[in-house]
Design a protein around this motif. Structure first.
Motif, PDB file in Angstrom:
ATOM      1  N   ARG A 155       0.789  -1.277   0.176  1.00 32.03           N
ATOM      2  CA  ARG A 155      -0.086  -0.052   0.095  1.00 32.03           C
ATOM      3  C   ARG A 155       0.937   1.307  -0.060  1.00 32.03           C
ATOM      4  NH1 ARG A 155      -1.816   2.999   4.299  1.00 32.03           N
ATOM      5  NH2 ARG A 155      -3.640   4.542   3.587  1.00 32.03           N
ATOM      6  N   HIS A 156       1.874   1.391   0.960  1.00 36.94           N
ATOM      7  CA  HIS A 156       2.865   2.434   0.770  1.00 36.94           C
ATOM      8  C   HIS A 156       3.618   2.617  -0.612  1.00 36.94           C
ATOM      9  CE1 HIS A 156       3.145   3.144   5.512  1.00 36.94           C
ATOM     10  NE2 HIS A 156       1.904   2.731   5.147  1.00 36.94           N
ATOM     11  N   ARG A 157       3.997   1.490  -1.057  1.00 32.98           N
ATOM     12  CA  ARG A 157       4.730   1.797  -2.440  1.00 32.98           C
ATOM     13  C   ARG A 157       3.676   2.242  -3.413  1.00 32.98           C
ATOM     14  NH1 ARG A 157      10.337   0.471  -3.900  1.00 32.98           N
ATOM     15  NH2 ARG A 157      10.246   0.819  -6.086  1.00 32.98           N
ATOM     16  N   ARG A 158       2.365   1.798  -3.554  1.00 33.28           N
ATOM     17  CA  ARG A 158       1.400   2.300  -4.394  1.00 33.28           C
ATOM     18  C   ARG A 158       1.193   3.916  -4.148  1.00 33.28           C
ATOM     19  NH1 ARG A 158      -1.598  -2.369  -3.090  1.00 33.28           N
ATOM     20  NH2 ARG A 158      -3.051  -1.000  -1.935  1.00 33.28           N
ATOM     21  N   LEU A 159       1.172   4.266  -3.096  1.00 28.53           N
ATOM     22  CA  LEU A 159       0.667   5.422  -2.735  1.00 28.53           C
ATOM     23  C   LEU A 159       1.961   6.465  -2.850  1.00 28.53           C
ATOM     24  CD1 LEU A 159      -1.122   5.048   0.818  1.00 28.53           C
ATOM     25  CD2 LEU A 159      -1.875   6.394  -1.070  1.00 28.53           C
ATOM     26  N   MET A 160       3.213   6.143  -2.662  1.00 31.79           N
ATOM     27  CA  MET A 160       4.471   6.817  -2.868  1.00 31.79           C
ATOM     28  C   MET A 160       5.045   6.853  -4.151  1.00 31.79           C
ATOM     29  SD  MET A 160       6.154   5.871   0.748  1.00 31.79           S
ATOM     30  CE  MET A 160       7.665   6.965   0.392  1.00 31.79           C
ATOM     31  N   GLN A 161       4.833   5.802  -5.237  1.00 29.69           N
ATOM     32  CA  GLN A 161       5.538   5.728  -6.464  1.00 29.69           C
ATOM     33  C   GLN A 161       5.461   6.835  -7.213  1.00 29.69           C
ATOM     34  OE1 GLN A 161       7.411   2.437  -7.218  1.00 29.69           O
ATOM     35  NE2 GLN A 161       8.137   4.355  -8.500  1.00 29.69           N
ATOM     36  N   PRO A 162       4.138   7.397  -7.422  1.00 31.69           N
ATOM     37  CA  PRO A 162       3.921   8.638  -8.217  1.00 31.69           C
ATOM     38  C   PRO A 162       4.933   9.828  -8.093  1.00 31.69           C
ATOM     39  CG  PRO A 162       1.896   7.789  -7.725  1.00 31.69           C
ATOM     40  CD  PRO A 162       2.883   6.960  -6.761  1.00 31.69           C
ATOM     41  N   ALA A 163       5.031   9.930  -6.587  1.00 35.52           N
ATOM     42  CA  ALA A 163       6.112  10.935  -6.090  1.00 35.52           C
ATOM     43  C   ALA A 163       7.358  10.994  -6.756  1.00 35.52           C
ATOM     44  CB  ALA A 163       5.836  11.463  -4.755  1.00 35.52           C
ATOM     45  N   PHE A 164       7.870   9.758  -6.963  1.00 38.67           N
ATOM     46  CA  PHE A 164       9.240   9.260  -7.114  1.00 38.67           C
ATOM     47  C   PHE A 164       9.529   8.985  -8.618  1.00 38.67           C
ATOM     48  CE2 PHE A 164       9.045   8.882  -2.648  1.00 38.67           C
ATOM     49  CZ  PHE A 164      10.448   9.325  -2.119  1.00 38.67           C
TER      50      PHE A 164
ATOM     51  N   ALA B 104      15.382  19.882   1.740  1.00 34.40           N
ATOM     52  CA  ALA B 104      14.777  20.587   0.532  1.00 34.40           C
ATOM     53  C   ALA B 104      13.614  20.080  -0.267  1.00 34.40           C
ATOM     54  CB  ALA B 104      15.739  21.259  -0.132  1.00 34.40           C
ATOM     55  N   VAL B 105      14.133  18.656  -0.537  1.00 36.53           N
ATOM     56  CA  VAL B 105      13.163  17.927  -1.410  1.00 36.53           C
ATOM     57  C   VAL B 105      11.752  17.510  -0.579  1.00 36.53           C
ATOM     58  CG1 VAL B 105      12.843  15.774  -2.909  1.00 36.53           C
ATOM     59  CG2 VAL B 105      14.927  17.424  -3.213  1.00 36.53           C
ATOM     60  N   LEU B 106      12.184  17.189   0.524  1.00 36.57           N
ATOM     61  CA  LEU B 106      11.008  16.688   1.405  1.00 36.57           C
ATOM     62  C   LEU B 106      10.041  17.703   1.844  1.00 36.57           C
ATOM     63  CD1 LEU B 106      12.780  13.943   3.792  1.00 36.57           C
ATOM     64  CD2 LEU B 106      10.676  13.759   2.658  1.00 36.57           C
ATOM     65  N   PHE B 107      10.590  18.842   2.322  1.00 36.24           N
ATOM     66  CA  PHE B 107       9.910  19.737   3.088  1.00 36.24           C
ATOM     67  C   PHE B 107      10.059  21.331   2.466  1.00 36.24           C
ATOM     68  CE2 PHE B 107      11.588  17.308   6.698  1.00 36.24           C
ATOM     69  CZ  PHE B 107      10.344  16.558   6.749  1.00 36.24           C
ATOM     70  N   GLY B 108      10.499  21.403   1.265  1.00 32.43           N
ATOM     71  CA  GLY B 108      10.712  22.827   0.463  1.00 32.43           C
ATOM     72  C   GLY B 108      11.297  23.805   1.503  1.00 32.43           C
TER      73      GLY B 108
ATOM     74  N   ASP C 173       6.816  19.768  -2.944  1.00 31.34           N
ATOM     75  CA  ASP C 173       7.858  19.021  -2.329  1.00 31.34           C
ATOM     76  C   ASP C 173       7.223  17.648  -1.948  1.00 31.34           C
ATOM     77  OD1 ASP C 173       6.280  19.373   0.087  1.00 31.34           O
ATOM     78  OD2 ASP C 173       7.344  21.046   0.691  1.00 31.34           O
ATOM     79  N   LEU C 174       7.763  16.678  -1.788  1.00 26.03           N
ATOM     80  CA  LEU C 174       7.728  15.214  -1.674  1.00 26.03           C
ATOM     81  C   LEU C 174       6.857  15.189  -0.709  1.00 26.03           C
ATOM     82  CD1 LEU C 174      11.014  13.039  -1.877  1.00 26.03           C
ATOM     83  CD2 LEU C 174       8.877  12.985  -3.148  1.00 26.03           C
TER      84      LEU C 174
END
Length: 447
Positions: A98-107, A156-160, A229-230
């Protein structure tokens, strides 16, 4: 513990300690010697625990791809859970899927390329320190500088802009000792969790980091989760299979995992890159000429990195010789065979990326730094997997390569880093692969 029936031959070890003394003294030397004597698949023992070491592409593919459903993460990764929680690195089964599905588009590469400006901006303090070092003549610690710049880049990538300078100083202070204690926990043979001063210090660092991360998540959630940001992408992610988005606790675990996976490993890659280029000045001069021709005086973009073939070849060759994540531990969840070797449920397997990528059958002159081999397309399938392979391949591989290319290009355009004497010749194989000693460089500004 006696050798399992049907297993290949391996070195005799101490009846109780196995090969722990050899591994602690010189892990890579012992493993290379054992591979030379027994082949690419061989058993070793960590105390009473028998582990099948794998350094052959077909066998590695079995463990990580074709028979991955028969394995879970190894004990070393499981022991990171007290700090990382159930993020992608430590989770299993449906939680991981589930986490991989949710996160994959952001990466996806296209999503990450919009963050190149943040990475470039995070490199400014490094360039200022290198400029000062060039003027003063004082050497710089390459490893320390790379840790600082990659931490700022991943933040910076995570939080801007949500991570204030004061917060960043806390992260820079608290994250390194927490990573060190996590490393010690992973390497420990005995799983004790005693109330020692070091343990109290570890918990205090964890609370400080949790306070910052949880506060930013709450603030961003209250503001509607906007942001390019991520974190903004992860807050907006929704599971198409009806599972909703990530909770605040899940976000916390993934942020901590990204700090770990996106910080130290990329810093180590850059340290080895500049060390290798110092040892091979002809390669460094070619990379610098390419960077200066392509970039000129412009601020680099993600698109520019695709027009730096020689620099990218240097990065790939550095990853081949010095993979930061130098082994991938797995544990069988059911009876399975690997390279024809029968494994019982609970058997530990270690895919040795370092040995795999220095296998002379697949890499001519395997210990030589030869970026040109990548320009010639010399690559054997599954003989190069610095980010792992299969469904559990590191989700941040594109981010790591983008960070490395941008930071290296910015440094090489303006400065030459020379490590007198070639730097430390030996390697330390902990959770990540590192030089066995400080990498001190003299800095010279290019005219």
């Amino acid at each position: 513990m006696t050798q399992s029936s049907g297993w290949p031959d391996g070195p005799r070890g101490h009846p109780l300690l196995g090969h722990l003394s050899e591994l602690r003294r010189d892990a890579l030397g012992f493993l290379r010697h054992t591979r030379a004597a027994y082949g690419d698949v061989f058993p070793i023992r960590f105390g009473p625990r028998e582990v099948l070491a794998v350094a052959e592409p077909g066998a590695a593919r079995e463990v990580l791809v074709t028979k991955a459903a028969s394995f879970r993460k190894g004990r070393g990764i499981q022991k990171m859970e007290p700090f990382l929680g159930t993020g992608l690195l430590t989770s299993e089964g449906e939680v991981w899927r589930r986490h991989r599905r949710l996160m994959q588009p952001a990466f996806h590469r296209s999503a990450l390329e919009s963050m190149a400006e943040d990475i470039v901006r995070a490199t400014d303090p490094l360039l200022e320190r290198l400029n000062e070092a060039a003027r003063s003549g004082e050497p710089v610690s390459v490893a320390s500088e790379m840790l600082h710049v990659t931490l700022r880049a991943v933040a910076a990538v995570l939080f801007g802009t949500a991570l204030a300078e004061e917060d960043l100083r806390v992260v820079e202070r608290e994250l390194p000792p927490l990573l060190e204690s996590t490393t010690n926990r992973v390497r420990s043979v005995v799983d004790w969790d005693l109330p020692t001063p070091a343990r109290f210090r570890e918990k205090a660092a964890e609370r400080a980091l949790d306070g910052i991360v949880n506060r930013i998540i709450r603030e961003r959630r209250a503001a509607g989760g906007e942001g390019r940001d991520l974190l903004g992408m992860l807050l907006a992610a929704r599971d198409e299979e009806g599972g909703g988005g990530l909770t605040d606790a899940e976000l916390r675990d993934e942020v901590m995992t990204l700090f770990l996976a996106g910080h130290e490993t990329t810093a180590t890659l850059l340290t080895f890159l500049f060390l290798s280029l110092s040892r091979h000045p002809e390669a460094r001069e070619r990379a610098q000429a390419e960077v200066r021709e392509v970039l000129g005086d412009r601020t680099p973009t993600a698109a520019d990195t695709r027009h730096l073939p020689y620099l990218n070849a240097c990065i790939q060759e550095t990853l081949r010789l010095y993979p930061p994540a130098w082994l991938v531990p797995r544990q069988a969840t059911q009876p399975v065979t690997v390279a024809g070797v029968p494994l019982a449920e609970g058997t530990n397997v270690s895919v040795n990326i370092f040995l795999l990528q220095r296998n002379a059958r697949y890499w001519p002159q395997p210990d030589a730094f030869q970026p040109e081999r990548w320009l010639r397309g010399e690559r054997t399938p599954d003989a190069f997997m610095p980010f792992g392979a299969g469904a559990r391949m590191c989700i941040g591989n594109h981010l790591a390569l983008l960070e490395a290319a941008l930071i290296a290009a910015l440094v090489l355009r303006e400065y030459t880093l020379d490590v007198p004497g070639g730097g430390p010749a030996s390697l330390v194989a902990g959770v990540t692969l590192k030089p066995d000693g400080p990498v001190l460089a003299e800095v010279r500004a290019l005219s």
